[in-house]
Scaffold this motif. Sequence first.
Motif, PDB file in Angstrom:
ATOM      1  N   VAL A  81      -3.356   3.122   6.361  1.00  0.00           N
ATOM      2  CA  VAL A  81      -3.716   1.964   7.186  1.00  0.00           C
ATOM      3  C   VAL A  81      -3.416   0.739   6.336  1.00  0.00           C
ATOM      4  N   SER A  82      -2.177   0.282   6.396  1.00  0.00           N
ATOM      5  CA  SER A  82      -1.708  -0.777   5.501  1.00  0.00           C
ATOM      6  C   SER A  82      -2.049  -2.157   6.057  1.00  0.00           C
ATOM      7  N   PHE A  83      -2.134  -3.128   5.139  1.00  0.00           N
ATOM      8  CA  PHE A  83      -2.297  -4.509   5.574  1.00  0.00           C
ATOM      9  C   PHE A  83      -1.129  -4.866   6.489  1.00  0.00           C
ATOM     10  N   GLY A  84      -1.439  -5.530   7.590  1.00  0.00           N
ATOM     11  CA  GLY A  84      -0.428  -5.848   8.589  1.00  0.00           C
ATOM     12  C   GLY A  84      -0.511  -4.961   9.818  1.00  0.00           C
ATOM     13  N   THR A  85      -1.306  -3.869   9.724  1.00  0.00           N
ATOM     14  CA  THR A  85      -1.507  -2.987  10.876  1.00  0.00           C
ATOM     15  C   THR A  85      -2.288  -3.731  11.958  1.00  0.00           C
ATOM     16  N   ALA A  86      -1.911  -3.533  13.217  1.00  0.00           N
ATOM     17  CA  ALA A  86      -2.617  -4.182  14.323  1.00  0.00           C
ATOM     18  C   ALA A  86      -4.101  -3.806  14.298  1.00  0.00           C
ATOM     19  N   LYS A  87      -4.934  -4.759  14.674  1.00  0.00           N
ATOM     20  CA  LYS A  87      -6.387  -4.567  14.612  1.00  0.00           C
ATOM     21  C   LYS A  87      -6.838  -3.312  15.339  1.00  0.00           C
TER      22      LYS A  87
END
Length: 209
Positions: A81-87
């Motif tokens: 779950v990387s930074f930039g993944t949709a909320k």
Amino acid sequence: MTIKLLPCALAALGMLAACSPEPKQPAEKKHAANESEIIVPPEANIEANVSNASDEAPGVGVNLAPDELTVVLPNGASRHVSFGTAKADAIRMLAAPLGHPIEQDENQDCGAGPLAYAAFRDGLSLYFEDGKFAGWDLDGRENGKFATGNGIGIGMTRKALEAAAGSIDVGETSIGNEFTAGGVSGLLSALTPEGKVTNLWAGVTCIAR
């Protein structure tokens, strides 16, 4: 002597010929016909079914990292779950091991500007900037449930932290004994070697300074 067939006898022979069964297909052709009826699902569907089953299995864990959270499945597979993944996607993926968030809202008073957040049980919160996963924050309620790949977690001593990280930057700030170790930040209960990690965070968060 010549035998003559009566008309009725000829009709009976014709009926027998019409009712005789057709020759059976060879065994090889019948086998091939059965094989053609087997439906093989697409590979993507198989992977989706395995993933759904794994999400419900016990023993799913979460690892911390400077730019993501990793969901570790019981079979050893992982989901990043990387930074930039949709909320919505980030919350859904974390809900598998942690359950649904206990609170979701938006904080208007963060240093980085307004940030949405989702707080899970055990002290882990996710922060979202412009609808994208941007950071995480962990407090002391988690009782050692989460850690980084090299073992950094809540409750470890400064001495153990330095051994795991190799080196750390630490000092007194407006929020306490703050340190950074390989992209992950946190707080120590004391600056002594026996001081313990009380908080961890990474990325864009809403730490009150």
